[in-house]
Design an enzyme around this catalytic site. Structure first.
Site: not given
Length: 605
Positions: A2, A27, A74, A100-101, A479, A483, A486, A502, A600
């Site tokens: 990360c 992050r 990460w 990173n990646g 949203e 939150k 998270e 339904h 992040k």
């Protein structure tokens, strides 16, 4: 991924590396490590866990050396562990790499290297890189790296050091951000601007396919063929002071309370008198050609886009759809020069969103980017860009980026609506006036945080919740539930209020609180009916309404926000839901700013 840091200069590298890693903690990460070079010796420490654990380790030793690299990881390939933490090295421990990646062909490369006798000690894709360098080393690190990156498929930002040549760091970038900080007789490397602000505001931002050779006194940037590139210096517009908590207990609550100022600053840039003044001009002739608008985003930004679907259609009378970045380019989307694409990304580096952006550009669409980071990939690659002036957002859970993205969508909608003659002068003026009072209205909600805190104390003991709303309240529910998930780890689902019957109503019991948004006046009567359905199942009801909407009988708690035109209610309605998530997580003892398993800036697919 990360976070990457690097230093070469005259100071002790370990101090700069650990401070830089602390600045990148926001992050999200699960392990951390450093490698410091000194007179042909490398001291490397790696550990699962937090940067402070690494600092405790290195403080027990005298680590000398003025060149080094560090990383917060990460996990993507391999579980979080000491052995999977970066930096990684070859078997002789000569070449050290942070990355990173994702290296997509690492299995093929690893098998090839194993056949040649290389022994691997981790489960990561990254470890193939130092082994490749060792295997293909031609006595020059620069040319070796230029050769091996042609064998690597995937995304990467890498920093590489060689213990037998401790006078340089080599970095390379493809699809993952990397920045070089420029100092006097010292230079720095980082994956994000905040890690460098303490030391310099002058930077080179690497583009895809660029490689840089960094020494104490010089930075040489090359293209993938080894040809020198004349880079322009980028000057960051953030201050180091903005990265601190400024007396707040957590970054998230600080950033929630910074929203009035973030909106005020963004409006200050894009409202001139009673006119929306965007940093670009799209002619009426071009706008009249547009037959649809697509918003591409991920996560929280996608929920801002979902609100944008309502408000943009209202203001422009153009059909709008929202696409999740991770799916968009794989569905063979219909794109042509009659399409307007809006890209939403807080960091401007979200990998899936950028992939969709590039596909849209390639196929001839007109593309507008909305990002919070000047110098980011979105900022650099698009002609039409709105920079939200929210300042650095450190908490993984986005708040002020969300509201300033919403604000940007209002500005885009008003701009297009006026140019296309879809908004009369009176409505346009009223809308501008409403935008100007948003900071005051939000401050009023924040000043009533105690009421939200009391509700959160009751909700914190539950493990499941529903959020329901109608019209533009529904994406705000999405949203709000996002939150809560998270940062509190409570399972929460958002539904259009009319859809509960339904299927989802089967899960509503007295042990499942329901957060109800009742802020849109023209669907209020329908919302009352839906809340009554939930009450019949004995659920705990938390109702959020604005002051001009009647109270609903027999709800357990109410949170009241200021009245405003229905079109602009979403930007107010999200504030109590942000506070509710924050305080609920706080009562549960959760790590607010660094929730488990999350990062992040998501710079891999």
């Amino acid at each position: 991924m990360c976070g990457i840091v690097g230093y070469i200069g005259q100071k002790q590298a370990i101090n700069i590396l650990t401070r830089g890693l602390k600045h990148l903690e926001y992050r999200g990460y699960d392990s951390v490590g450093v490698a410091v070079l000194d007179n042909g010796k490398v001291t490397s420490y790696k550990t699962k866990g937090k940067v402070d654990m690494l600092i405790d380790q290195v403080n027990k030793e005298n680590i000398y050396g003025t060149i080094g690299i560090g990383h917060t990881r990460w996990a993507t390939h391999g579980v979080p562990s000491d052995k999977n933490a970066h930096p990684h090295s070859d078997n002789a421990e000569r070449f050290f790499v942070v990355h990173n990646g994702i290296i997509e062909n690492y299995v093929e490369l690893k098998n090839m290297l194993k056949e040649k006798g290389h022994v691997f000690t981790s489960e990561t894709d990254t470890e193939v890189v130092p082994h490749l360098i060792d295997d293909f080393f031609d006595k020059d690190l620069e040319t070796t790296i230029l050769n091996i990156i042609k064998k690597i498929k995937g995304s990467y930002a890498m920093a590489i050091v060689d213990k037998t040549n401790p006078d340089k760091i080599i970095v390379v970038r493809k699809d993952s951000p990397l920045i070089i900080g420029l100092g006097k007789e010292e230079n720095y490397v980082a994956s994000d601007i905040p890690a460098l602000l303490e030391y310099t505001k002058n930077m080179y931002i690497l583009e895809d396919g660029e490689i840089a050779v960094i020494t104490q006194s010089d930075v040489k940037v090359l293209d993938i063929n080894g040809k020198a590139i004349d880079k322009e210096v980028f000057t960051a517009n953030w201050d180091a002071e903005q990265i601190g908590k400024n007396g707040y207990e957590d970054y998230m609550i600080k950033e929630i309370f910074e929203q009035p100022q973030a909106i005020r600053q963004t409006l200050g840039s894009y409202l001139k008198g009673d006119e929306v003044s965007l940093p670009f001009i799209i002619s009426k002739e071009e706008l009249d050609k547009i037959d649809s608008i697509t918003i591409i985003a991920c996560g929280t930004a996608s929920y801002a886009g979902r609100v944008g679907e309502y408000l943009l259609e209202k203001l422009t009378r153009i059909p709008v759809k929202v696409e999740v970045g991770s799916e968009y380019r794989y569905k063979d989307p219909i794109i042509d020069d009659k399409k307007l694409i809006i890209i939403l990304s807080q960091s401007g580096e979200t990998a899936d969103t950028i992939a969709g952006m590039r596909e849209a550009i390639k196929r001839g669409a007109k593309v507008i980017g909305v990002t919070n980071v000047k110098g980011s990939t979105v900022s650099r690659e698009l002609e039409y860009v709105i920079h939200t002036l929210a300042g650095p957002e450190v908490s993984v859970a986005s708040t002020k980026a969300f509201t300033t993205q919403l604000l940007s969508l209002y500005l885009i909608g008003l701009y297009i609506g006026k140019e296309r003659d879809q908004i009369d002068a009176e409505k346009y003026k009223q809308s501008i006036d409403t935008l100007r009072i948003l900071p005051e209205k939000i401050s009023g909600i924040l000043n009533n945080k105690k009421a939200v805190e009391e509700v959160a104390s009751k909700l914190s003991k539950y493990e499941n919740m529903f959020y329901i709303g109608r019209n533009s309240d529904f994406p705000i529910c999405l949203e709000g539930s996002h939150k809560l998930k998270e940062i509190s780890y409570i399972h929460a689902e958002a539904y259009e209020a009319g859809e509960l019957k339904h299927g989802a109503l089967a899960l509503v019991t007295e042990d499942v609180p329901v957060i109800c948004l009742s802020t849109i006046e023209h669907v209020f009567d329908k919302m009352v009916s839906n809340i009554t359905e939930v009450q019949a199942r004995k659920a705990i009801i938390i109702n959020i309404r604005h002051e001009n909407i009647p109270s609903i009988d027999n709800v357990d708690s109410e949170i009241i926000i200021p009245a405003i035109d229905d079109l602009f209610t979403p930007i107010l309605a999200i504030i109590p839901l942000q506070l509710l998530a924050y305080y609920t997580a706080k009562f549960r003892g959760c790590d607010i700013d660094q929730p488990r398993n999350l990062a992040k800036s998501v710079t891999v697919e």
